[in-house]
Design an enzyme around this catalytic site. Structure first.
Site, PDB file in Angstrom:
ATOM      1  N   CYS A 121       0.862  -1.181   0.000  1.00 29.97           N
ATOM      2  CA  CYS A 121       0.000   0.000   0.000  1.00 29.97           C
ATOM      3  C   CYS A 121       0.896   1.228   0.000  1.00 29.97           C
ATOM      4  O   CYS A 121       2.107   1.117   0.163  1.00 29.97           O
ATOM      5  CB  CYS A 121      -0.897   0.005   1.238  1.00 29.97           C
ATOM      6  N   CYS A 131      -3.868   6.144   0.057  1.00 29.93           N
ATOM      7  CA  CYS A 131      -3.342   4.850  -0.371  1.00 29.93           C
ATOM      8  C   CYS A 131      -2.956   4.826  -1.849  1.00 29.93           C
ATOM      9  O   CYS A 131      -2.637   3.764  -2.390  1.00 29.93           O
ATOM     10  CB  CYS A 131      -4.356   3.749  -0.072  1.00 29.93           C
ATOM     11  N   LYS A 196     -12.161  -4.805   2.144  1.00 26.22           N
ATOM     12  CA  LYS A 196     -11.614  -3.950   3.193  1.00 26.22           C
ATOM     13  C   LYS A 196     -12.532  -2.739   3.347  1.00 26.22           C
ATOM     14  O   LYS A 196     -12.735  -1.978   2.402  1.00 26.22           O
ATOM     15  CB  LYS A 196     -10.198  -3.512   2.811  1.00 26.22           C
ATOM     16  N   ARG A 206      -3.373   3.893  12.566  1.00 25.58           N
ATOM     17  CA  ARG A 206      -2.897   5.107  11.899  1.00 25.58           C
ATOM     18  C   ARG A 206      -1.961   5.904  12.796  1.00 25.58           C
ATOM     19  O   ARG A 206      -1.117   6.650  12.310  1.00 25.58           O
ATOM     20  CB  ARG A 206      -4.082   5.936  11.402  1.00 25.58           C
ATOM     21  N   ARG A 218     -11.045   7.833   3.417  1.00 25.67           N
ATOM     22  CA  ARG A 218     -10.780   6.766   2.456  1.00 25.67           C
ATOM     23  C   ARG A 218     -12.062   6.194   1.837  1.00 25.67           C
ATOM     24  O   ARG A 218     -12.066   5.121   1.264  1.00 25.67           O
ATOM     25  CB  ARG A 218     -10.013   5.629   3.141  1.00 25.67           C
ATOM     26  N   GLU A 234     -16.332  -7.657  -4.454  1.00 22.63           N
ATOM     27  CA  GLU A 234     -14.905  -7.339  -4.288  1.00 22.63           C
ATOM     28  C   GLU A 234     -14.067  -8.623  -4.248  1.00 22.63           C
ATOM     29  O   GLU A 234     -12.997  -8.703  -4.838  1.00 22.63           O
ATOM     30  CB  GLU A 234     -14.680  -6.558  -2.977  1.00 22.63           C
ATOM     31  N   LYS A 249     -11.772  -7.556   6.220  1.00 31.34           N
ATOM     32  CA  LYS A 249     -11.136  -6.678   7.196  1.00 31.34           C
ATOM     33  C   LYS A 249     -11.989  -5.453   7.435  1.00 31.34           C
ATOM     34  O   LYS A 249     -12.409  -4.849   6.456  1.00 31.34           O
ATOM     35  CB  LYS A 249      -9.773  -6.267   6.638  1.00 31.34           C
ATOM     36  N   SER A 275      -6.453  -3.147  14.533  1.00 29.56           N
ATOM     37  CA  SER A 275      -5.905  -2.417  15.680  1.00 29.56           C
ATOM     38  C   SER A 275      -6.977  -1.981  16.683  1.00 29.56           C
ATOM     39  O   SER A 275      -6.801  -2.142  17.891  1.00 29.56           O
ATOM     40  CB  SER A 275      -5.116  -1.206  15.181  1.00 29.56           C
ATOM     41  N   TYR A 314      -2.766  -8.814  16.351  1.00 30.78           N
ATOM     42  CA  TYR A 314      -1.735  -8.315  17.273  1.00 30.78           C
ATOM     43  C   TYR A 314      -1.700  -9.152  18.544  1.00 30.78           C
ATOM     44  O   TYR A 314      -0.770  -9.041  19.333  1.00 30.78           O
ATOM     45  CB  TYR A 314      -2.010  -6.838  17.598  1.00 30.78           C
TER      46      TYR A 314
HETATM   47  C1  PBG Z   1      -2.891   0.205   4.813  1.00 28.56           C
HETATM   48  C2  PBG Z   1      -3.461  -0.562   5.936  1.00 28.56           C
HETATM   49  C3  PBG Z   1      -4.262  -0.135   7.018  1.00 28.56           C
HETATM   50  C4  PBG Z   1      -4.418  -1.240   7.851  1.00 28.56           C
HETATM   51  C5  PBG Z   1      -3.743  -2.300   7.258  1.00 28.56           C
HETATM   52  N1  PBG Z   1      -3.176  -1.871   6.057  1.00 28.56           N
HETATM   53  C6  PBG Z   1      -4.780   1.206   7.366  1.00 28.56           C
HETATM   54  C7  PBG Z   1      -5.820   1.869   6.603  1.00 28.56           C
HETATM   55  O1  PBG Z   1      -6.314   1.379   5.588  1.00 28.56           O
HETATM   56  O2  PBG Z   1      -6.142   2.985   7.024  1.00 28.56           O
HETATM   57  C8  PBG Z   1      -5.148  -1.254   9.151  1.00 28.56           C
HETATM   58  C9  PBG Z   1      -4.731  -2.319  10.106  1.00 28.56           C
HETATM   59  C10 PBG Z   1      -5.228  -2.163  11.491  1.00 28.56           C
HETATM   60  O3  PBG Z   1      -6.025  -1.265  11.847  1.00 28.56           O
HETATM   61  O4  PBG Z   1      -4.786  -2.979  12.319  1.00 28.56           O
HETATM   62  N2  PBG Z   1      -3.781   0.745   3.928  1.00 28.56           N
END
Ligand code: PBG
Length: 327
Positions: A121, A131, A196, A206, A218, A234, A249, A275, A314
């Site tokens: 990315c 992105c 996603k 972030r 986004r 998708e 995700k 996260s 994590y």
């Molecule tokens: C990159 C990406 C993101 C995450 C994984 N790859 C952030 C986003 O799209 O803003 C998020 C992973 C997470 O929150 O643990 N684009």
């Protein structure tokens, strides 16, 4: 079917061994991918405040962390990079000597058995935090594809096993498949972050990756959380472009999407326990409001029960320890 009083469902819940015999879903450390953040410098181990237990690490510290993960039986890691500098085109993202590329080389040298997944990315590398490439005030899909292809090739040249495009550009799997094939990497699989969503649960990430968009959001490329049928489109698109593994995700608010994808497609299915899902448990547990181990295992079991074959989390290290203790 027998019914009460001959049928008594509590009979199978009387003891640990009995509950074990009746158990339908079991977690294994072998299905986990452990995400890690790598930064320039040496001796760097910077705590990520909203994600207790997670760190931005320089390559030397990362080596120890990957060694520990390997010892715990975790089979693979996912790398995110923090570049030395950000710019409009995110050039460190596809620099053969970029931070992720160097980290991949180190892991393959010091821990050859560890499988390395790389996030493909641009948002960690661009100064605007989006992105993709910006042209005429919008995120330009097709200009971004070329750079994503270059990024994936540079990761694989460094030794990465599984590039995972997460930019949500149309055609990104197609572009990466072409680029890999052109460089002789026909045998390298791709994991598509196929469905996603544009999610508030990425907030802590972030902070960790310093990748908050500097303007807008986004929503023009990541999916609307209200849509499940669109997720199937998708995923179909990623499969037709050559994805070998597809992903949903975030995980926890999208268990229905995981289940639908599992019932519909025959590819291995990954789910990203993101996260914000991690941070919420950590924060509530720190306050004594929930029991950390119980809710963590409950959440991860629900993700597997919904249909995930692979879980990016994590929590991977703590789960590995808890599963060992339970043996
Ligand atoms: C990159 C990406 C993101 C995450 C994984 N790859 C952030 C986003 O799209 O803003 C998020 C992973 C997470 O929150 O643990 N684009």
């Amino acid at each position: 079917m027998t019914s009460f009083p001959d049928s008594r469902l509590r009979r199978l819940r009387v003891s640990d061994p009995m509950r074990n015999m009746a158990r339908e879903t079991r977690l294994s450390v072998k299905e986990f991918v452990y995400p890690l953040f790598v930064a320039h410098g040496s001796g760097v181990k910077e705590a990520i405040e909203p994600m207790p237990g997670q760190f931005q690490m320089s390559i030397d510290v990362l080596s120890e962390e990957v060694g520990e993960a390997a010892e715990l039986g975790i089979p693979s890691v996912l790398l995110f990079g923090l570049p030395a500098e950000k710019d409009p085109l995110g050039v460190e993202g596809y620099d053969p000597e970029g931070i992720v590329q160097e980290a991949v080389r180190m892991i393959k040298k010091n821990h050859p058995g560890m499988m390395v997944v790389t996030d493909v990315c641009m948002c960690e590398y661009t100064d605007h935090g989006h992105c993709g490439v910006i042209a005429n005030d919008r995120i330009d899909n097709d200009q971004t594809l070329e750079l994503l292809g270059k990024t994936a090739v540079s990761h694989v040249q460094a030794g990465a096993d599984l590039p995972a495009p997460s930019a949500m550009m149309d055609g990104q799997v197609w572009a990466i498949r072409r680029a890999l094939n052109d460089h002789g990497y026909d045998d390298t699989p791709i994991m598509g972050y196929a469905a996603k969503y544009s999610s508030g649960f990425y907030g802590p990430f972030r902070v960790a990756a310093d990748s908050t968009p500097q303007f807008g959001d986004r929503k023009s490329y990541q999916m609307d959380p209200a849509n499940a049928r669109m997720a199937m489109r998708e995923i179909e698109a990623d499969i037709s472009e050559g994805a070998d593994i597809v992903m949903v995700k975030p995980a926890l608010s999208y268990l229905d999407v995981i289940r639908q994808a599992k019932d519909r497609f025959v590819l291995p299915l990954a789910a990203y326990n993101v996260s914000g899902e991690y941070s919420m448990i950590k924060a509530a547990a720190a306050n004594g409001w929930v029991d950390e181990k119980t809710v963590t295992m409950e959440v991860l079991t629900s993700i597997k029960r919904a249909g995930a074959d692979t879980i990016l989390s994590y929590h991977a290290k703590e789960v590995a320890r808890w599963l060992k203790e339970a043996e």
